[in-house]
Design a protein around this motif. Structure first.
Motif, PDB file in Angstrom:
ATOM      1  N   MET A   1       0.851  -1.194   0.000  1.00 16.21           N
ATOM      2  CA  MET A   1       0.000   0.000   0.000  1.00 16.21           C
ATOM      3  C   MET A   1       0.887   1.245   0.000  1.00 16.21           C
ATOM      4  SD  MET A   1      -3.121   0.991   2.571  1.00 16.21           S
ATOM      5  CE  MET A   1      -2.063   1.339   3.966  1.00 16.21           C
ATOM      6  N   SER A   2       0.532   2.230  -0.808  1.00 17.31           N
ATOM      7  CA  SER A   2       1.323   3.446  -0.922  1.00 17.31           C
ATOM      8  C   SER A   2       1.225   4.282   0.348  1.00 17.31           C
ATOM      9  CB  SER A   2       0.845   4.283  -2.116  1.00 17.31           C
ATOM     10  OG  SER A   2       0.991   3.559  -3.321  1.00 17.31           O
ATOM     11  N   VAL A   3       2.337   4.896   0.707  1.00 17.40           N
ATOM     12  CA  VAL A   3       2.375   5.773   1.868  1.00 17.40           C
ATOM     13  C   VAL A   3       1.916   7.165   1.456  1.00 17.40           C
ATOM     14  CG1 VAL A   3       3.863   6.816   3.602  1.00 17.40           C
ATOM     15  CG2 VAL A   3       4.238   4.443   2.899  1.00 17.40           C
ATOM     16  N   SER A   4       1.047   7.756   2.243  1.00 19.08           N
ATOM     17  CA  SER A   4       0.549   9.102   1.957  1.00 19.08           C
ATOM     18  C   SER A   4       1.561  10.134   2.455  1.00 19.08           C
ATOM     19  CB  SER A   4      -0.807   9.315   2.626  1.00 19.08           C
ATOM     20  OG  SER A   4      -1.283  10.614   2.376  1.00 19.08           O
ATOM     21  N   GLU A   5       1.878  11.107   1.586  1.00 19.94           N
ATOM     22  CA  GLU A   5       2.807  12.177   1.952  1.00 19.94           C
ATOM     23  C   GLU A   5       2.146  13.525   1.680  1.00 19.94           C
ATOM     24  OE1 GLU A   5       7.265  11.338   1.262  1.00 19.94           O
ATOM     25  OE2 GLU A   5       6.253  10.553  -0.522  1.00 19.94           O
ATOM     26  N   THR A   6       2.608  14.528   2.407  1.00 20.07           N
ATOM     27  CA  THR A   6       2.065  15.880   2.263  1.00 20.07           C
ATOM     28  C   THR A   6       3.053  16.765   1.522  1.00 20.07           C
ATOM     29  OG1 THR A   6       0.834  15.658   4.336  1.00 20.07           O
ATOM     30  CG2 THR A   6       1.173  17.890   3.497  1.00 20.07           C
ATOM     31  N   ILE A   7       2.546  17.573   0.614  1.00 21.55           N
ATOM     32  CA  ILE A   7       3.382  18.541  -0.092  1.00 21.55           C
ATOM     33  C   ILE A   7       3.684  19.699   0.861  1.00 21.55           C
ATOM     34  CG2 ILE A   7       3.519  20.168  -2.012  1.00 21.55           C
ATOM     35  CD1 ILE A   7       3.640  17.280  -2.912  1.00 21.55           C
ATOM     36  N   LEU A   8       4.973  19.970   1.048  1.00 25.55           N
ATOM     37  CA  LEU A   8       5.383  21.027   1.978  1.00 25.55           C
ATOM     38  C   LEU A   8       5.668  22.354   1.292  1.00 25.55           C
ATOM     39  CD1 LEU A   8       7.832  19.082   4.324  1.00 25.55           C
ATOM     40  CD2 LEU A   8       5.378  19.462   4.603  1.00 25.55           C
ATOM     41  N   ARG A   9       6.215  22.284   0.075  1.00 29.89           N
ATOM     42  CA  ARG A   9       6.624  23.521  -0.608  1.00 29.89           C
ATOM     43  C   ARG A   9       6.635  23.274  -2.111  1.00 29.89           C
ATOM     44  NH1 ARG A   9      12.009  23.291  -2.297  1.00 29.89           N
ATOM     45  NH2 ARG A   9      13.134  21.427  -1.583  1.00 29.89           N
ATOM     46  N   VAL A  10       6.848  24.358  -2.862  1.00 29.55           N
ATOM     47  CA  VAL A  10       6.962  24.270  -4.311  1.00 29.55           C
ATOM     48  C   VAL A  10       8.389  24.641  -4.693  1.00 29.55           C
ATOM     49  CG1 VAL A  10       6.124  25.127  -6.528  1.00 29.55           C
ATOM     50  CG2 VAL A  10       4.538  24.855  -4.617  1.00 29.55           C
ATOM     51  N   ALA A  11       9.055  23.753  -5.425  1.00 27.01           N
ATOM     52  CA  ALA A  11      10.450  23.959  -5.814  1.00 27.01           C
ATOM     53  C   ALA A  11      10.551  24.970  -6.953  1.00 27.01           C
ATOM     54  CB  ALA A  11      11.084  22.634  -6.215  1.00 27.01           C
ATOM     55  N   ALA A  12      11.790  25.348  -7.270  1.00 28.19           N
ATOM     56  CA  ALA A  12      12.031  26.426  -8.225  1.00 28.19           C
ATOM     57  C   ALA A  12      11.414  26.179  -9.590  1.00 28.19           C
ATOM     58  CB  ALA A  12      13.537  26.658  -8.369  1.00 28.19           C
ATOM     59  N   ARG A  13      11.354  24.925 -10.033  1.00 30.19           N
ATOM     60  CA  ARG A  13      10.793  24.630 -11.350  1.00 30.19           C
ATOM     61  C   ARG A  13       9.298  24.357 -11.315  1.00 30.19           C
ATOM     62  NH1 ARG A  13      15.425  20.918 -14.389  1.00 30.19           N
ATOM     63  NH2 ARG A  13      17.118  22.465 -14.220  1.00 30.19           N
ATOM     64  N   GLY A  14       8.678  24.480 -10.140  1.00 33.53           N
ATOM     65  CA  GLY A  14       7.227  24.397 -10.055  1.00 33.53           C
ATOM     66  C   GLY A  14       6.673  23.108  -9.493  1.00 33.53           C
ATOM     67  N   GLY A  16       5.774  20.341  -6.666  1.00 39.13           N
ATOM     68  CA  GLY A  16       5.601  20.252  -5.229  1.00 39.13           C
ATOM     69  C   GLY A  16       6.589  19.260  -4.645  1.00 39.13           C
ATOM     70  N   VAL A  17       7.019  19.482  -3.403  1.00 40.01           N
ATOM     71  CA  VAL A  17       7.999  18.621  -2.747  1.00 40.01           C
ATOM     72  C   VAL A  17       7.418  18.106  -1.438  1.00 40.01           C
ATOM     73  CG1 VAL A  17      10.361  18.419  -1.860  1.00 40.01           C
ATOM     74  CG2 VAL A  17       9.862  19.998  -3.745  1.00 40.01           C
ATOM     75  N   ARG A  22      10.155  13.856  -2.327  1.00 41.15           N
ATOM     76  CA  ARG A  22       9.600  13.481  -3.625  1.00 41.15           C
ATOM     77  C   ARG A  22       9.058  14.721  -4.333  1.00 41.15           C
ATOM     78  NH1 ARG A  22       4.208   9.712  -4.557  1.00 41.15           N
ATOM     79  NH2 ARG A  22       4.164   9.852  -6.847  1.00 41.15           N
ATOM     80  N   HIS A  23       9.338  14.831  -5.636  1.00 40.56           N
ATOM     81  CA  HIS A  23       8.846  15.950  -6.436  1.00 40.56           C
ATOM     82  C   HIS A  23       7.621  15.489  -7.236  1.00 40.56           C
ATOM     83  CE1 HIS A  23      12.274  18.988  -6.286  1.00 40.56           C
ATOM     84  NE2 HIS A  23      12.627  18.016  -5.463  1.00 40.56           N
ATOM     85  N   VAL A  24       6.529  16.236  -7.111  1.00 43.39           N
ATOM     86  CA  VAL A  24       5.274  15.862  -7.762  1.00 43.39           C
ATOM     87  C   VAL A  24       4.745  17.079  -8.519  1.00 43.39           C
ATOM     88  CG1 VAL A  24       2.981  14.871  -7.492  1.00 43.39           C
ATOM     89  CG2 VAL A  24       4.796  14.276  -5.864  1.00 43.39           C
ATOM     90  N   ALA A  25       4.567  16.939  -9.825  1.00 44.35           N
ATOM     91  CA  ALA A  25       4.101  18.053 -10.651  1.00 44.35           C
ATOM     92  C   ALA A  25       2.663  18.433 -10.318  1.00 44.35           C
ATOM     93  CB  ALA A  25       4.212  17.678 -12.124  1.00 44.35           C
TER      94      ALA A  25
END
Length: 401
Positions: A1-14, A16-17, A22-25
């Protein structure tokens, strides 16, 4: 089962991190990610434009106002921290939607029709825009009729850049590519210009622009002075952003009686500064336009055609001024900064369109004895990853008189 993660910030290229790195567009702070499933959080808004995210003109329409402002500020903060610097970062000033007064669209013939719009993100393919939430309404209103006109003007092959800018007399149009040299094409251009009350129409097929329509001299008013504007000349992207940068620059230099404006362009800052101003600029058309406008308006501006990369002002030359304003291109002004860092100029206002090259130059100034007092982030390109700023430096051992 996939682990749920929260986006904390947006990196320079746009992207989410997450807290795990992990970087998620196309995610916003507060979104949760489980595998490939994104659950929107409180800062994830519905993008206003039907072309998002396909169109490369915007990367961050899914961010709400608060998180986009945070992104702009964080870009500046991260760039400074990468150079070991810290400073007071002011709240970002963001230009509103539909306020962009200049843009370069791309046109391409497909059969008998013309596609006109921005490139897709990460691709050379074009998005044939049917709406746009960043352009001034008077610029976007020309998109549909431009398609019809260009079908009669453009040659069959190749991509053409279409430069649009809102100036004093209306919309300035520059077609930057191959066009038919026929009577029918010339008549189509003229009829289009008259019907849509354009300020000017020019064509540049690679050998320099040729103006085809200009019923009265084309100008842009800067500091209350009308300045002749060459086709596709650099202008601040929005009037709102220009005003924010001007306010910051004037605060940074204070009541200086003699200021050097480096990379002066058409005079966005030079014509709005107190006292006497030296303006240095490498673009010949721009500096001649500034020189003529300042002379006619009786402004105390000495304009010099000077390539500040090949021949930066020396430290001795800089020591004559009470303040320096510089607004270099994205690469920054390293060669000029090397001479400025040991100078005795009391105040510096640095305007930048690249936080990374700014931070590099700021480190050199601070190593030379300057103090970075504050930075004003400016988001003229709303919903994009492009961030601008104005910063104030002072020399504690040589305060302004």
């Amino acid at each position: 089962m996939s682990v749920s993660e929260t986006i904390l910030r947006v990196a320079a290229r746009g992207d989410g991190v997450t807290e795990g790195g992990r970087h998620v567009a196309f995610t916003a702070p507060g979104d949760t990610v489980s595998g490939d499933v994104i659950t929107p959080g409180p800062h994830h808004q519905t993008p206003p434009c039907r072309h998002f995210p396909q169109c490369g003109g915007c990367q961050l329409q899914h961010l709400d106002e608060a998180s986009y402002s945070d992104f702009v500020e964080q870009r500046v903060r991260d760039a400074l921290h990468a150079q070991g610097l810290d400073a007071a970062i002011r709240p970002a000033t963001i230009s509103p939607p539909r306020s962009r007064r200049r843009a370069t669209l791309h046109a391409e013939r497909v059969g008998k029709r013309v596609i006109l719009g921005f490139s897709e993100s990460g691709s050379h393919a074009l998005v044939d825009i049917a709406e746009c939430h960043v352009l001034l309404p008077e610029l976007f209103a020309l998109v549909a009729p431009l398609r019809v006109m260009l079908a009669n003007v453009l040659k069959a092959k190749g991509r053409t850049d279409i430069h649009l800018a809102a100036i004093d007399q209306g919309v300035d149009l520059l077609i930057g590519g191959p066009a038919h040299d026929t009577l029918a094409a010339a008549e189509a251009l003229t009829e289009f210009a008259i019907k849509h009350r354009l300020a000017r129409v020019s064509i540049d097929e690679g050998l320099g622009y040729e103006t085809r329509w200009e019923p009265e001299p084309a100008t842009i008013t800067l500091g209350g002075v009308p300045v002749a504007v060459p086709p596709a000349a650099f202008l601040q992207a929005t009037a709102h952003g220009e005003a924010a940068l001007l306010t910051a620059v004037r605060e940074a230099i204070g009541p200086a009686r003699l200021t050097a404006d480096l990379f002066a362009g058409l005079g966005t800052f030079a014509l709005s500064l107190p006292g006497k101003v030296y303006a240095g600029e490498a673009a010949r058309d721009a500096i001649l336009a500034l020189k003529s406008a300042a002379s006619m308006a009786g402004r105390a501006v000495f304009a010099e055609h000077r390539d500040l990369f090949r021949r930066p002002l020396t430290t001795a030359e800089l020591d004559r001024f009470e303040a320096v304003v510089l607004d270099p291109p994205r690469a920054g002004a390293r060669d000029q900064i090397v001479n400025l860092a040991p100078a005795r100029v009391p105040r510096i206002a640095y305007v930048s369109c690249n936080p990374s090259s700014f931070a590099r130059d700021a480190k050199l100034l601070c190593e030379g004895g300057y103090r970075l007092d504050w930075v004003q982030p400016v988001g003229q390109f709303i919903w994009s990853t492009h961030v601008e700023l104005a910063a104030a430096f002072s020399r504690p051992d040589n305060p302004q008189p």
